[in-house]
Write a protein that holds these residues in place. Structure first.
Motif, mmCIF file in Angstrom:
data_model
loop_
_atom_site.group_PDB
_atom_site.id
_atom_site.type_symbol
_atom_site.label_atom_id
_atom_site.label_comp_id
_atom_site.label_asym_id
_atom_site.label_seq_id
_atom_site.Cartn_x
_atom_site.Cartn_y
_atom_site.Cartn_z
ATOM 1 N N LEU A 42 -14.820 121.198 2.941
ATOM 2 C CA LEU A 42 -14.749 122.534 3.513
ATOM 3 C C LEU A 42 -15.907 122.381 4.550
ATOM 4 C CD1 LEU A 42 -14.443 125.123 0.527
ATOM 5 C CD2 LEU A 42 -12.657 124.296 2.177
ATOM 6 N N ASP A 43 -15.289 122.834 5.732
ATOM 7 C CA ASP A 43 -16.234 122.927 6.874
ATOM 8 C C ASP A 43 -16.519 124.211 7.342
ATOM 9 O OD1 ASP A 43 -17.839 122.276 9.233
ATOM 10 O OD2 ASP A 43 -15.898 122.052 10.439
ATOM 11 N N VAL A 44 -17.530 124.719 6.220
ATOM 12 C CA VAL A 44 -17.982 126.186 6.453
ATOM 13 C C VAL A 44 -18.824 126.513 7.750
ATOM 14 C CG1 VAL A 44 -19.417 128.227 5.428
ATOM 15 C CG2 VAL A 44 -18.086 126.505 4.091
ATOM 16 N N TRP A 72 -20.050 127.295 21.052
ATOM 17 C CA TRP A 72 -18.970 126.600 21.405
ATOM 18 C C TRP A 72 -19.210 125.133 21.522
ATOM 19 C CZ3 TRP A 72 -14.327 127.019 19.070
ATOM 20 C CH2 TRP A 72 -13.747 128.372 18.900
ATOM 21 N N ALA A 73 -20.140 124.978 22.382
ATOM 22 C CA ALA A 73 -20.734 123.442 22.392
ATOM 23 C C ALA A 73 -21.207 122.988 21.326
ATOM 24 C CB ALA A 73 -21.811 123.643 23.581
ATOM 25 N N VAL A 74 -21.962 123.907 20.450
ATOM 26 C CA VAL A 74 -22.379 123.398 19.094
ATOM 27 C C VAL A 74 -21.401 122.810 18.291
ATOM 28 C CG1 VAL A 74 -24.290 123.744 17.161
ATOM 29 C CG2 VAL A 74 -24.855 124.493 19.254
ATOM 30 N N GLU A 122 -18.266 119.332 14.931
ATOM 31 C CA GLU A 122 -16.770 118.872 14.348
ATOM 32 C C GLU A 122 -16.684 117.385 14.671
ATOM 33 O OE1 GLU A 122 -14.349 121.411 12.965
ATOM 34 O OE2 GLU A 122 -16.371 121.906 12.833
ATOM 35 N N ARG A 123 -17.476 116.739 15.527
ATOM 36 C CA ARG A 123 -17.314 115.326 15.645
ATOM 37 C C ARG A 123 -17.964 114.585 14.639
ATOM 38 N NH1 ARG A 123 -14.779 114.063 20.548
ATOM 39 N NH2 ARG A 123 -14.791 115.742 22.037
ATOM 40 N N ARG A 124 -19.018 115.116 13.999
ATOM 41 C CA ARG A 124 -19.747 114.349 13.180
ATOM 42 C C ARG A 124 -19.662 114.700 11.743
ATOM 43 N NH1 ARG A 124 -25.763 114.981 16.201
ATOM 44 N NH2 ARG A 124 -25.329 113.975 18.018
ATOM 45 N N VAL A 125 -18.920 115.817 11.261
ATOM 46 C CA VAL A 125 -18.819 116.096 9.808
ATOM 47 C C VAL A 125 -17.759 115.322 9.243
ATOM 48 C CG1 VAL A 125 -19.708 118.459 9.987
ATOM 49 C CG2 VAL A 125 -17.050 118.312 10.375
ATOM 50 N N ARG A 126 -17.762 115.237 7.923
ATOM 51 C CA ARG A 126 -16.660 114.399 7.534
ATOM 52 C C ARG A 126 -15.284 114.935 7.421
ATOM 53 N NH1 ARG A 126 -17.003 111.888 1.185
ATOM 54 N NH2 ARG A 126 -15.120 110.433 1.388
ATOM 55 N N LEU A 143 -11.473 121.306 12.562
ATOM 56 C CA LEU A 143 -10.540 121.145 13.746
ATOM 57 C C LEU A 143 -11.002 119.827 14.525
ATOM 58 C CD1 LEU A 143 -8.566 121.961 15.884
ATOM 59 C CD2 LEU A 143 -10.311 123.179 17.015
ATOM 60 N N THR A 144 -10.115 119.114 14.518
ATOM 61 C CA THR A 144 -10.330 117.685 15.268
ATOM 62 C C THR A 144 -10.396 118.146 16.945
ATOM 63 O OG1 THR A 144 -9.410 116.371 13.614
ATOM 64 C CG2 THR A 144 -9.595 115.435 15.722
ATOM 65 N N VAL A 145 -11.656 117.882 17.569
ATOM 66 C CA VAL A 145 -11.817 118.516 18.639
ATOM 67 C C VAL A 145 -10.877 118.005 19.575
ATOM 68 C CG1 VAL A 145 -13.465 118.811 20.897
ATOM 69 C CG2 VAL A 145 -14.146 119.203 18.295
ATOM 70 N N GLY A 146 -10.424 116.795 19.665
ATOM 71 C CA GLY A 146 -9.844 116.008 20.545
ATOM 72 C C GLY A 146 -8.166 116.685 20.451
ATOM 73 N N LEU A 147 -7.959 117.350 19.389
ATOM 74 C CA LEU A 147 -6.535 117.749 19.229
ATOM 75 C C LEU A 147 -6.323 118.921 20.480
ATOM 76 C CD1 LEU A 147 -3.919 117.860 17.602
ATOM 77 C CD2 LEU A 147 -4.985 119.967 16.434
#
Length: 488
Positions: free
Chosen positions: A211-213, A254-256, A261-265, A269-273
């Motif tokens: 879970l990416d809380v 939103w920048a943070v 999102e690029r670092r969590v397991r 949301l996959t930002v590249g999507l």
């Protein structure tokens, strides 16, 4: 990348009968309809709520946006929780929370209590909505699933339009508190019926999912800061520190979020999507269409009530042609997508929205304003359909659920943004005791400009795709595919 829809298995021959599946769909769709209705059912009651609870200009829009903000901001997280703990269980938990918080809203005696209730409604909706859709996906396969999802997708436009009419009837005949209280007996009945109609499904296997809380918190914080800044601009101007600082904070948050999102397991949301054209196009269409529709209902309700002294019931009845136009646009757009590309329908639909808003701005008297909003929602209804078509055009099987959830997220956030922008343009007209039709001209003009800009963006961004017509002969055991439109 994986879907937000939980996986379930069912041994051949052990599934529920067709009658049981459609009964379960009816109950789940009724629960989902409550969530959709609560986006717009408050519109007509809002002037009465503002008077009864002494809401200021800055507080009035939050009665709308607190719900859609939390609903949209936590929807992706709700889908992940459903993966971990089971769709049926989470559907019931979310429904129970939504029902209890509806009672809290009905009993509210001040702004803080009402906004807390609306936020908890949003949390319950964010937990229930993706889980209920997951149950539908496990109950149906093949052509049956296509029909079931058609029913589900039709709830967005029809429910939003119906909410304005229902809000008018309830507010006029029973009082504004019943706009919320009516959810309580319906919610309790569904809490009893759904467990009987939707049996427990065994997971196909352990779902490796975290879970990416922090990601979910940042989504809400960033969007809330943007909405606060937009609403504040209507009271203090765009150059005020109380407007500029929240908007700057929005960019920073939103920048943070993008970095995290690029670092969590297990990212929310996959930002590249969002960098993929199809997904970006679908998300943009849903954001623009929902913002224009919910914002139009918001402005129209206030204009008819405050400037033309319509009762809540008369406001609801006045919106009947707007509701019919929304449904007609969605149905017509769905039929046309087998013959005309999504780009053409999106551009045409948004152009109708721009024309409709322009009519309401130029001739703000009730008949012309309702006519303009009807033209606008005819185009907006068609745009809703193209949002999903555009976003799913090149989706791999494992991506479909996440893309759909992302577009649904922008549906809720679009409603919050639309109310924030147009309420800011309306300014003090939201709380003035005496005002005229022309006091809403600027807000409708802003809506027309936004729709016109959206037309230009859609013409470039939306792919020229259309639905492939069903093949002749026995239907295949799969959903109708989407293919690229042929040239010309």
């Amino acid at each position: 990348m994986t879907s937000t829809v939980p996986r379930a298995s069912r041994a051949p021959g052990t599934g529920p009968s067709a009658r049981s599946r459609w009964l379960a769909l009816g109950l789940l769709a009724s629960a989902q309809l409550m969530l959709v209705l609560d986006v717009t059912v408050v519109n007509v009651a809002l002037p009465d709520i503002g008077t009864a609870l002494h809401l200021g200009r800055g507080e009035v829009p939050w009665v709308m946006t607190a719900y859609t903000l939390v609903f949209g901001g936590l929807m992706l997280l709700g889908g992940r929780i459903a993966d971990l703990f089971g769709a049926r269980r989470l559907t019931l938990i979310g429904l129970a929370l939504f029902t209890a918080s509806s009672l809290l809203c009905a009993l509210s005696h001040d702004a803080a209590m009402l906004l807390a209730g609306r936020s908890l409604q949003g949390l319950g909706a964010a937990l229930m909505s993706p889980a209920a859709l997951a149950l539908v996906m496990t109950l149906f396969t093949g052509p049956g699933r296509s029909k079931a999802l058609g029913v589900w997708s039709g709830l967005a436009g029809a429910g939003s339009a119906l909410g304005v009419i229902l809000g008018g009837v309830l507010t006029s005949e029973a009082g504004w508190r019943w706009v919320f209280a009516i959810n309580v007996p319906i919610g309790v009945a569904l809490l009893v019926a759904i467990p009987l109609a939707a049996p427990v499904r065994r997971q196909a296997g352990a779902v490796e999912r975290g879970l990416d809380v922090p990601g979910a918190v940042l989504v809400i914080a960033g969007t809330a800061a943007a909405i606060y800044g937009l609403i504040n601009a209507g009271s203090h101007g765009w150059a005020a520190a109380s407007t500029v600082l929240p908007l700057v904070l929005t960019v920073a948050v939103w920048a943070v979020f993008a970095v995290i999102e690029r670092r969590v397991r297990h990212p929310l949301l996959t930002v590249g999507l969002l960098g993929q054209r199809a997904v970006l196009a679908g998300s943009f269409l849903m954001l623009a269409a929902t913002g224009l529709m919910v914002g139009g209902f918001f402005l129209g309700s206030f204009a008819l009530h405050r400037a033309h002294h319509y009762s809540a019931l008369h406001v609801g009845l006045a919106f009947l042609p707007v509701a019919v136009a929304t449904v007609a646009g969605a149905q017509g757009g769905s039929q046309l997508l087998t013959r005309v590309s999504a780009r053409i329908i999106a551009v045409t639909g948004l152009a109708l929205a721009a024309a409709g808003y322009a009519i309401a701005a130029r001739w703000p008297q009730p008949a012309a304003m309702v006519t303009g909003l009807s033209i606008a929602t005819l185009g907006i209804g068609a745009s809703f359909v193209t949002a999903f078509t555009a976003s799913l055009t090149d989706a791999a099987p494992a991506e479909g659920g996440l893309r759909s959830a992302l577009v649904n997220t922008f549906h809720e956030l679009g409603g919050a943004a639309g109310v924030a922008v147009l309420s800011s343009a309306a300014g003090a007209g939201l709380v003035m005791a005496q005002l005229a039709s022309r006091d809403f001209t600027r807000a409708f003009t802003v809506g027309a400009v936004i729709a016109a800009v959206a037309v230009a963006i859609a013409a470039v961004l939306v792919p020229a795709v259309r639905r492939k017509p069903p093949a002749a002969g026995p239907p295949a055991d799969r959903d109708t595919p989407i293919t690229a439109a042929s040239p010309g």
